[in-house]
Write a protein that holds these residues in place. Structure first.
Motif, PDB file in Angstrom:
ATOM      1  N   ILE A 191       0.851  -1.191   0.000  1.00  0.00           N
ATOM      2  CA  ILE A 191       0.000   0.000   0.000  1.00  0.00           C
ATOM      3  C   ILE A 191       0.889   1.244   0.000  1.00  0.00           C
ATOM      4  CG2 ILE A 191      -1.810   1.246   1.256  1.00  0.00           C
ATOM      5  CD1 ILE A 191      -2.538  -1.496   2.503  1.00  0.00           C
ATOM      6  N   PRO A 192       0.654   2.223  -0.872  1.00  0.00           N
ATOM      7  CA  PRO A 192       1.475   3.439  -0.922  1.00  0.00           C
ATOM      8  C   PRO A 192       1.467   4.180   0.411  1.00  0.00           C
ATOM      9  CG  PRO A 192       0.053   3.288  -2.846  1.00  0.00           C
ATOM     10  CD  PRO A 192      -0.388   2.211  -1.912  1.00  0.00           C
ATOM     11  N   ILE A 193       2.541   4.924   0.687  1.00  0.00           N
ATOM     12  CA  ILE A 193       2.738   5.565   1.983  1.00  0.00           C
ATOM     13  C   ILE A 193       1.598   6.515   2.342  1.00  0.00           C
ATOM     14  CG2 ILE A 193       4.225   7.317   0.904  1.00  0.00           C
ATOM     15  CD1 ILE A 193       4.446   6.058   4.546  1.00  0.00           C
ATOM     16  N   HIS A 194       1.153   7.346   1.403  1.00  0.00           N
ATOM     17  CA  HIS A 194       0.105   8.318   1.728  1.00  0.00           C
ATOM     18  C   HIS A 194      -1.233   7.623   1.989  1.00  0.00           C
ATOM     19  CE1 HIS A 194       3.037  11.107  -0.208  1.00  0.00           C
ATOM     20  NE2 HIS A 194       2.650  11.873   0.783  1.00  0.00           N
ATOM     21  N   ALA A 195      -1.539   6.569   1.229  1.00  0.00           N
ATOM     22  CA  ALA A 195      -2.764   5.803   1.471  1.00  0.00           C
ATOM     23  C   ALA A 195      -2.684   5.089   2.817  1.00  0.00           C
ATOM     24  CB  ALA A 195      -2.977   4.790   0.346  1.00  0.00           C
ATOM     25  N   THR A 196      -1.489   4.617   3.169  1.00  0.00           N
ATOM     26  CA  THR A 196      -1.276   3.961   4.460  1.00  0.00           C
ATOM     27  C   THR A 196      -1.520   4.929   5.610  1.00  0.00           C
ATOM     28  OG1 THR A 196       0.340   2.403   3.543  1.00  0.00           O
ATOM     29  CG2 THR A 196       0.436   2.800   5.910  1.00  0.00           C
ATOM     30  N   VAL A 197      -0.990   6.133   5.471  1.00  0.00           N
ATOM     31  CA  VAL A 197      -1.186   7.156   6.506  1.00  0.00           C
ATOM     32  C   VAL A 197      -2.669   7.488   6.641  1.00  0.00           C
ATOM     33  CG1 VAL A 197      -0.722   9.551   7.153  1.00  0.00           C
ATOM     34  CG2 VAL A 197       1.122   8.130   6.243  1.00  0.00           C
ATOM     35  N   ALA A 198      -3.383   7.596   5.505  1.00  0.00           N
ATOM     36  CA  ALA A 198      -4.818   7.914   5.539  1.00  0.00           C
ATOM     37  C   ALA A 198      -5.604   6.835   6.276  1.00  0.00           C
ATOM     38  CB  ALA A 198      -5.343   8.086   4.116  1.00  0.00           C
ATOM     39  N   VAL A 199      -5.303   5.563   5.992  1.00  0.00           N
ATOM     40  CA  VAL A 199      -5.968   4.454   6.680  1.00  0.00           C
ATOM     41  C   VAL A 199      -5.652   4.489   8.172  1.00  0.00           C
ATOM     42  CG1 VAL A 199      -5.994   1.939   6.958  1.00  0.00           C
ATOM     43  CG2 VAL A 199      -6.097   2.932   4.676  1.00  0.00           C
ATOM     44  N   ASN A 200      -4.404   4.752   8.493  1.00  0.00           N
ATOM     45  CA  ASN A 200      -3.973   4.831   9.894  1.00  0.00           C
ATOM     46  C   ASN A 200      -4.741   5.924  10.629  1.00  0.00           C
ATOM     47  OD1 ASN A 200      -2.538   4.560  12.271  1.00  0.00           O
ATOM     48  ND2 ASN A 200      -0.811   5.778  11.559  1.00  0.00           N
ATOM     49  N   LYS A 201      -4.904   7.089   9.992  1.00  0.00           N
ATOM     50  CA  LYS A 201      -5.619   8.201  10.629  1.00  0.00           C
ATOM     51  C   LYS A 201      -7.078   7.841  10.873  1.00  0.00           C
ATOM     52  CE  LYS A 201      -2.342   9.294  11.068  1.00  0.00           C
ATOM     53  NZ  LYS A 201      -1.560   9.537  12.284  1.00  0.00           N
ATOM     54  N   PHE A 202      -7.721   7.201   9.880  1.00  0.00           N
ATOM     55  CA  PHE A 202      -9.130   6.841  10.030  1.00  0.00           C
ATOM     56  C   PHE A 202      -9.313   5.805  11.139  1.00  0.00           C
ATOM     57  CE2 PHE A 202     -12.858   4.226   8.788  1.00  0.00           C
ATOM     58  CZ  PHE A 202     -13.829   5.202   8.886  1.00  0.00           C
ATOM     59  N   ALA A 203      -8.495   4.765  11.103  1.00  0.00           N
ATOM     60  CA  ALA A 203      -8.613   3.700  12.099  1.00  0.00           C
ATOM     61  C   ALA A 203      -8.363   4.219  13.513  1.00  0.00           C
ATOM     62  CB  ALA A 203      -7.632   2.573  11.770  1.00  0.00           C
ATOM     63  N   THR A 204      -7.304   5.004  13.672  1.00  0.00           N
ATOM     64  CA  THR A 204      -6.970   5.525  14.999  1.00  0.00           C
ATOM     65  C   THR A 204      -7.997   6.549  15.457  1.00  0.00           C
ATOM     66  OG1 THR A 204      -4.614   5.219  14.518  1.00  0.00           O
ATOM     67  CG2 THR A 204      -5.173   6.633  16.381  1.00  0.00           C
ATOM     68  N   GLY A 205      -8.472   7.388  14.523  1.00  0.00           N
ATOM     69  CA  GLY A 205      -9.461   8.397  14.871  1.00  0.00           C
ATOM     70  C   GLY A 205     -10.766   7.798  15.349  1.00  0.00           C
ATOM     71  N   VAL A 219      -8.210   7.593   0.092  1.00  0.00           N
ATOM     72  CA  VAL A 219      -8.667   6.635   1.105  1.00  0.00           C
ATOM     73  C   VAL A 219      -9.169   5.374   0.421  1.00  0.00           C
ATOM     74  CG1 VAL A 219     -10.283   6.196   2.984  1.00  0.00           C
ATOM     75  CG2 VAL A 219      -9.278   8.476   2.718  1.00  0.00           C
ATOM     76  N   ASP A 220      -8.651   4.223   0.819  1.00  0.00           N
ATOM     77  CA  ASP A 220      -9.073   2.923   0.281  1.00  0.00           C
ATOM     78  C   ASP A 220      -9.972   2.263   1.333  1.00  0.00           C
ATOM     79  OD1 ASP A 220      -9.344   0.287  -0.559  1.00  0.00           O
ATOM     80  OD2 ASP A 220      -7.341   0.220  -1.441  1.00  0.00           O
ATOM     81  N   TRP A 221     -11.293   2.248   1.097  1.00  0.00           N
ATOM     82  CA  TRP A 221     -12.227   1.719   2.089  1.00  0.00           C
ATOM     83  C   TRP A 221     -12.101   0.212   2.258  1.00  0.00           C
ATOM     84  CZ3 TRP A 221     -13.879   5.073   5.280  1.00  0.00           C
ATOM     85  CH2 TRP A 221     -14.149   6.396   4.887  1.00  0.00           C
ATOM     86  N   GLY A 222     -11.621  -0.465   1.240  1.00  0.00           N
ATOM     87  CA  GLY A 222     -11.423  -1.905   1.359  1.00  0.00           C
ATOM     88  C   GLY A 222     -10.394  -2.250   2.424  1.00  0.00           C
ATOM     89  N   ILE A 223      -9.474  -1.340   2.661  1.00  0.00           N
ATOM     90  CA  ILE A 223      -8.448  -1.524   3.699  1.00  0.00           C
ATOM     91  C   ILE A 223      -8.871  -0.837   4.998  1.00  0.00           C
ATOM     92  CG2 ILE A 223      -6.040  -1.060   4.317  1.00  0.00           C
ATOM     93  CD1 ILE A 223      -5.521  -0.980   1.235  1.00  0.00           C
ATOM     94  N   ALA A 224      -9.466   0.335   4.870  1.00  0.00           N
ATOM     95  CA  ALA A 224      -9.768   1.156   6.049  1.00  0.00           C
ATOM     96  C   ALA A 224     -10.769   0.504   6.993  1.00  0.00           C
ATOM     97  CB  ALA A 224     -10.290   2.520   5.601  1.00  0.00           C
ATOM     98  N   ILE A 225     -11.818  -0.123   6.459  1.00  0.00           N
ATOM     99  CA  ILE A 225     -12.886  -0.658   7.308  1.00  0.00           C
ATOM    100  C   ILE A 225     -12.423  -1.822   8.185  1.00  0.00           C
ATOM    101  CG2 ILE A 225     -15.149  -1.786   7.308  1.00  0.00           C
ATOM    102  CD1 ILE A 225     -15.174   1.249   6.769  1.00  0.00           C
ATOM    103  N   PRO A 226     -11.781  -2.891   7.626  1.00  0.00           N
ATOM    104  CA  PRO A 226     -11.342  -3.981   8.513  1.00  0.00           C
ATOM    105  C   PRO A 226     -10.287  -3.547   9.522  1.00  0.00           C
ATOM    106  CG  PRO A 226     -10.539  -4.328   6.260  1.00  0.00           C
ATOM    107  CD  PRO A 226     -11.535  -3.218   6.206  1.00  0.00           C
ATOM    108  N   VAL A 227      -9.372  -2.654   9.112  1.00  0.00           N
ATOM    109  CA  VAL A 227      -8.364  -2.163  10.056  1.00  0.00           C
ATOM    110  C   VAL A 227      -9.028  -1.367  11.181  1.00  0.00           C
ATOM    111  CG1 VAL A 227      -6.397  -0.592  10.340  1.00  0.00           C
ATOM    112  CG2 VAL A 227      -6.480  -2.121   8.376  1.00  0.00           C
TER     113      VAL A 227
END
Length: 262
Positions: free
Chosen positions: A46-60, A208-216
């Motif tokens: 997963i690209p770095i910026h998409a990874t950071v976006a998923v991390n922010k959503f999950a942690t938030g 933001v990739d919702w396929g990754i963001a939701i399970p994480v």
């Protein structure tokens, strides 16, 4: 929508869920969720910026669920946290803005410098007892107002990249003479502010990739509540040893990212 549901229920979805659980537990306990989450997501391509976006959503989102519990149980006063959350939110969206304009190499270099500086602070503070198991000490209002810049700059770092940002917040509260348990609890408010404001920027930026963001995120919600249950059992002597080690591991992780991205 059907394709997304299949993706969430696949083996990859379950692996991402497990990563979210483990990262959130470590994040709440030691402020180092990025030590698990970021390299794990980068490892699967997963690209770095998409990874950071998923991390922010999950942690938030996971932070929000723990914030609700802490407020309802009256463990943390929301009125006390609102100014800190506001400045953390401003920092988060500022950091996200900067991140979309900086290269991965620059982001890693900044992260490395910040973590090394805080590692030195923790080492020096351990000699005078950074981690206290005593009751929290109320700060004068004037001192509280004078320290709002720290949450803002931590928020910038968190919104832009963020490995160890929760640990920076925990260290900030420890320096203000709060107990470790209360520092970890108050950090959830800060992470909610900086992560959700940063995520909103990334969302409107379209990365933001919702396929990754939701399970994480689902895993992070469960993991954050497990972590809060474990925190009260951590002993001060253990933390004086563990915190510098975690900082050091995060520094090693970022240095490796620097070497492989250069």
């Amino acid at each position: 929508m059907a394709n997304l549901l299949l993706e969430w229920l696949s083996i990859n979805g379950l692996v991402l869920f497990g990563i979210g659980v483990l990262a959130a537990i470590i994040g709440v306990m030691f402020g180092a969720a990025g030590f698990v989450l970021l390299p794990s997501l980068l490892l699967v391509g997963i690209p770095i910026h998409a990874t950071v976006a998923v991390n922010k959503f999950a942690t938030g989102v996971s932070s929000f669920t723990t914030v609700l519990v802490l407020v309802l149980k009256k463990k943390v006063q929301l009125k006390r946290m609102l100014p800190l959350m506001f400045f953390a939110s401003l920092g988060g969206i500022s950091g996200a803005f900067l991140a979309t304009r900086l290269s991965e190499l620059t982001m890693n270099a900044v992260a490395c410098i910040v973590l090394i500086a805080m590692f030195i602070v923790v080492l020096k503070s351990n000699k005078t007892g950074l981690v206290s198991e005593q009751q929290d000490q109320e700060q004068p209002v004037k001192e509280q107002r004078s320290t709002l810049l720290a949450p803002f700059f931590i928020g910038i770092y968190d919104g832009g990249f963020g490995p160890g940002s929760a640990l920076l917040n925990i260290t900030y509260f420890l320096k203000k003479q709060f107990s470790y348990v209360n520092a970890a609890e108050m950090t959830r408010f800060m992470m909610f502010g900086s992560c959700m404001s940063a995520f909103l920027f990334y969302f409107f930026y379209g990365i933001v990739d919702w396929g990754i963001a939701i399970p994480v995120t689902a895993g992070s919600i469960i993991g954050s509540h497990i972590g809060l249950k474990i925190v009260p059992y951590l002993k001060g002597k253990w933390l004086q040893v563990l915190l510098p080690i975690i900082f050091l591991l995060l520094i090693v992780q970022v240095v490796l990212d620097l070497l492989f991205s250069s």
